[in-house]
Motif scaffolding. Structure first.
Motif, PDB file in Angstrom:
ATOM      1  N   ARG A 234       5.135  27.101  21.589  1.00 24.44           N
ATOM      2  CA  ARG A 234       6.149  27.522  20.506  1.00 24.44           C
ATOM      3  C   ARG A 234       7.561  26.817  20.326  1.00 24.44           C
ATOM      4  N   VAL A 235       8.085  26.605  21.585  1.00 29.39           N
ATOM      5  CA  VAL A 235       9.510  26.062  21.767  1.00 29.39           C
ATOM      6  C   VAL A 235       9.319  24.592  21.097  1.00 29.39           C
ATOM      7  N   GLU A 236       8.242  23.656  21.663  1.00 29.88           N
ATOM      8  CA  GLU A 236       8.139  22.398  20.970  1.00 29.88           C
ATOM      9  C   GLU A 236       7.445  22.259  19.714  1.00 29.88           C
ATOM     10  N   LEU A 237       6.844  23.381  19.163  1.00 30.40           N
ATOM     11  CA  LEU A 237       6.394  23.283  17.787  1.00 30.40           C
ATOM     12  C   LEU A 237       7.534  23.670  16.759  1.00 30.40           C
ATOM     13  N   ALA A 238       8.692  24.113  17.113  1.00 33.88           N
ATOM     14  CA  ALA A 238       9.537  24.546  16.270  1.00 33.88           C
ATOM     15  C   ALA A 238      10.145  23.092  15.630  1.00 33.88           C
ATOM     16  N   VAL A 239      10.041  22.039  16.179  1.00 33.09           N
ATOM     17  CA  VAL A 239      10.358  20.864  15.406  1.00 33.09           C
ATOM     18  C   VAL A 239       9.492  19.926  15.283  1.00 33.09           C
ATOM     19  N   ASP A 240       8.042  20.336  15.287  1.00 37.44           N
ATOM     20  CA  ASP A 240       7.031  19.519  15.117  1.00 37.44           C
ATOM     21  C   ASP A 240       6.723  19.456  13.523  1.00 37.44           C
ATOM     22  N   PRO A 241       6.810  18.162  12.986  1.00 39.12           N
ATOM     23  CA  PRO A 241       6.611  17.905  11.606  1.00 39.12           C
ATOM     24  C   PRO A 241       5.045  18.420  11.057  1.00 39.12           C
ATOM     25  N   VAL A 242       4.192  18.595  11.902  1.00 32.27           N
ATOM     26  CA  VAL A 242       2.896  19.030  11.288  1.00 32.27           C
ATOM     27  C   VAL A 242       3.147  20.482  11.342  1.00 32.27           C
ATOM     28  N   TYR A 243       3.522  21.123  12.119  1.00 33.42           N
ATOM     29  CA  TYR A 243       4.010  22.754  12.290  1.00 33.42           C
ATOM     30  C   TYR A 243       4.784  23.033  11.200  1.00 33.42           C
ATOM     31  N   LEU A 244       5.841  22.304  10.900  1.00 29.16           N
ATOM     32  CA  LEU A 244       6.677  22.671   9.853  1.00 29.16           C
ATOM     33  C   LEU A 244       6.078  22.401   8.409  1.00 29.16           C
ATOM     34  N   GLU A 245       5.367  21.622   8.327  1.00 33.21           N
ATOM     35  CA  GLU A 245       4.439  21.195   7.071  1.00 33.21           C
ATOM     36  C   GLU A 245       3.632  22.380   6.694  1.00 33.21           C
ATOM     37  N   CYS A 246       2.897  22.733   7.670  1.00 28.54           N
ATOM     38  CA  CYS A 246       1.927  23.969   7.485  1.00 28.54           C
ATOM     39  C   CYS A 246       2.554  25.196   7.056  1.00 28.54           C
ATOM     40  N   ARG A 247       3.864  25.392   7.870  1.00 26.10           N
ATOM     41  CA  ARG A 247       4.621  26.602   7.610  1.00 26.10           C
ATOM     42  C   ARG A 247       5.247  26.640   6.157  1.00 26.10           C
ATOM     43  N   ARG A 248       5.655  25.303   5.596  1.00 23.97           N
ATOM     44  CA  ARG A 248       6.023  25.186   4.051  1.00 23.97           C
ATOM     45  C   ARG A 248       4.879  25.405   3.271  1.00 23.97           C
ATOM     46  N   ARG A 249       3.705  24.905   3.669  1.00 18.85           N
ATOM     47  CA  ARG A 249       2.418  25.090   2.804  1.00 18.85           C
ATOM     48  C   ARG A 249       2.346  26.680   2.504  1.00 18.85           C
ATOM     49  N   VAL A 250       2.322  27.500   3.444  1.00 19.72           N
ATOM     50  CA  VAL A 250       2.062  28.707   3.496  1.00 19.72           C
ATOM     51  C   VAL A 250       2.963  29.541   2.660  1.00 19.72           C
ATOM     52  N   LEU A 251       4.188  29.138   3.007  1.00 19.67           N
ATOM     53  CA  LEU A 251       5.266  29.844   2.274  1.00 19.67           C
ATOM     54  C   LEU A 251       5.412  29.549   0.878  1.00 19.67           C
ATOM     55  N   GLN A 252       5.118  28.357   0.490  1.00 22.25           N
ATOM     56  CA  GLN A 252       5.119  27.760  -0.918  1.00 22.25           C
ATOM     57  C   GLN A 252       3.940  28.864  -1.735  1.00 22.25           C
ATOM     58  N   PHE A 253       2.879  28.990  -1.015  1.00 22.98           N
ATOM     59  CA  PHE A 253       1.730  29.664  -1.758  1.00 22.98           C
ATOM     60  C   PHE A 253       2.049  30.930  -1.817  1.00 22.98           C
ATOM     61  N   LEU A 254       2.569  31.794  -0.843  1.00 20.45           N
ATOM     62  CA  LEU A 254       2.958  33.108  -0.966  1.00 20.45           C
ATOM     63  C   LEU A 254       4.283  33.220  -1.973  1.00 20.45           C
ATOM     64  N   TYR A 255       5.248  32.705  -1.873  1.00 24.05           N
ATOM     65  CA  TYR A 255       6.315  32.587  -2.745  1.00 24.05           C
ATOM     66  C   TYR A 255       5.995  32.227  -4.308  1.00 24.05           C
ATOM     67  N   GLU A 256       4.987  31.211  -4.394  1.00 19.95           N
ATOM     68  CA  GLU A 256       4.508  31.286  -5.810  1.00 19.95           C
ATOM     69  C   GLU A 256       3.845  32.475  -6.402  1.00 19.95           C
ATOM     70  N   ARG A 257       2.785  32.868  -5.448  1.00 21.04           N
ATOM     71  CA  ARG A 257       2.042  34.262  -5.952  1.00 21.04           C
ATOM     72  C   ARG A 257       3.042  35.354  -6.171  1.00 21.04           C
ATOM     73  N   HIS A 258       4.085  35.489  -5.452  1.00 19.49           N
ATOM     74  CA  HIS A 258       5.096  36.725  -5.309  1.00 19.49           C
ATOM     75  C   HIS A 258       5.610  36.455  -6.771  1.00 19.49           C
ATOM     76  N   SER A 259       6.169  35.277  -6.919  1.00 22.57           N
ATOM     77  CA  SER A 259       7.058  35.075  -8.007  1.00 22.57           C
ATOM     78  C   SER A 259       6.082  35.366  -9.510  1.00 22.57           C
ATOM     79  N   TYR A 260       4.794  34.892  -9.222  1.00 19.82           N
ATOM     80  CA  TYR A 260       3.807  35.379 -10.481  1.00 19.82           C
ATOM     81  C   TYR A 260       3.750  36.649 -10.652  1.00 19.82           C
ATOM     82  N   VAL A 261       3.848  37.442  -9.512  1.00 13.46           N
ATOM     83  CA  VAL A 261       3.597  38.973  -9.838  1.00 13.46           C
ATOM     84  C   VAL A 261       4.922  39.602 -10.317  1.00 13.46           C
ATOM     85  N   GLU A 262       5.971  39.247  -9.919  1.00 13.23           N
ATOM     86  CA  GLU A 262       7.351  39.616 -10.365  1.00 13.23           C
ATOM     87  C   GLU A 262       7.545  39.220 -11.772  1.00 13.23           C
ATOM     88  N   ALA A 263       6.998  38.150 -12.352  1.00 17.59           N
ATOM     89  CA  ALA A 263       7.078  37.812 -13.940  1.00 17.59           C
ATOM     90  C   ALA A 263       6.274  38.316 -14.563  1.00 17.59           C
TER      91      ALA A 263
END
Length: 264
Positions: A234-263
């Motif tokens: 987990r410590v090494e993954l904190a700066v791993d670009p693949v890990y960070l990209e996967c994290r960004r993709r999930v957050l983007q999906f959840l944020y976009e769905r959440h924004s849709y519900v709020e709107a």
């Protein structure tokens, strides 16, 4: 992929009085043997409902679940479930809680000595053999979950189902148990389906992340492969670009769905 576990066109509706609510709509997913799959989405998107259908605790309104070419239509020892709350029997010791599952599955095929050895082996796997005589009220929340995992694994299930198993734990205990689950899955080659609300947990543990759309009529919005080599630190993954990209993709999906519900 052929699919060790197949969820095929699952719909699930609940009726209360004159009102019917469709919780899941046309959910299809294939899970290969040995894969770790996480299901993530906002509250109310039917994650637990889907896991309960796989466990055989609920029936699909239409569609179904196939495990090794056998239809799932009831609970069975080939699918073991670990809940957020440990569900241990408070009057039994740690040993007896695990032994209960061992006896249920292996009473007719294993001797008493063999069942004892299996029970102790499972407790050793989760580092709980030292507390075998303690009752649930005498051990910590993290230790209870480890016993719950040992009890599930003791049945040698084809699929391990985890319903937010770390959700009620503090951050340090949660991280320790995540590491233990990763090590156990690697050692046993277990097939795992896990529900989580934690993006970092999903990326850390999973081979694939299934992202659910918002309910009602929830379905699979996207499936994200997590191409990170194992074992994972987990410590090494904190700066791993693949890990960070996967994290960004999930957050983007959840944020976009959440924004849709709020709107809406």
């Amino acid at each position: 992929m052929s699919g060790f576990l197949k969820i095929e066109n699952v719909d699930k509706s609940f009726t209360r009085g004159a009102a019917t609510t469709k919780v899941l709509e046309n959910v299809s997913l294939k899970v290969e043997k040995g894969q770790f799959v996480s299901i993530i989405g906002h509250s109310g998107c039917g994650k637990s409902t889907l896991l309960n259908i796989v466990a055989g605790l609920l029936s699909a309104t239409s569609g179904g679940v196939i495990l090794e070419e056998q239809e799932v239509n009831a609970p069975g020892p080939d699918r073991a479930m670990v809940f957020q709350n440990h569900s241990l029997l408070p009057w039994l010791s740690t040993y007896d809680n695990v032994r209960l599952a061992v006896d249920k599955v292996f009473r007719k095929v294993a001797t008493r000595a063999e069942r004892h050895q299996r029970t102790m082996r499972m407790l050793d796997l989760v580092q709980m053999a030292h507390a075998k005589d303690k009752r649930p009220g005498e051990i910590s929340g993290g230790m209870k979950q480890r016993v719950g995992i040992a009890r599930a694994l003791a049945m040698e299930p084809k699929v391990l189902l985890l319903d937010e198993p770390f959700g009620a734990l503090d951050a340090l205990t949660r991280a320790h148990l995540q590491d233990q689950v990763m090590a156990l899955q690697a050692k046993l080659g277990a097939t795992v389906m896990m529900i989580t609300h934690d993006v970092d947990e999903a990326v850390l543990l999973s081979d694939r992340i299934v992202m659910m759309t918002n309910g009602p009529r929830a379905t699979i919005g996207e499936i994200l492969p997590v191409p990170l080599a194992r074992p994972r630190e987990r410590v090494e993954l904190a700066v791993d670009p693949v890990y960070l990209e996967c994290r960004r993709r999930v957050l983007q999906f959840l944020y976009e769905r959440h924004s849709y519900v709020e709107a809406a």
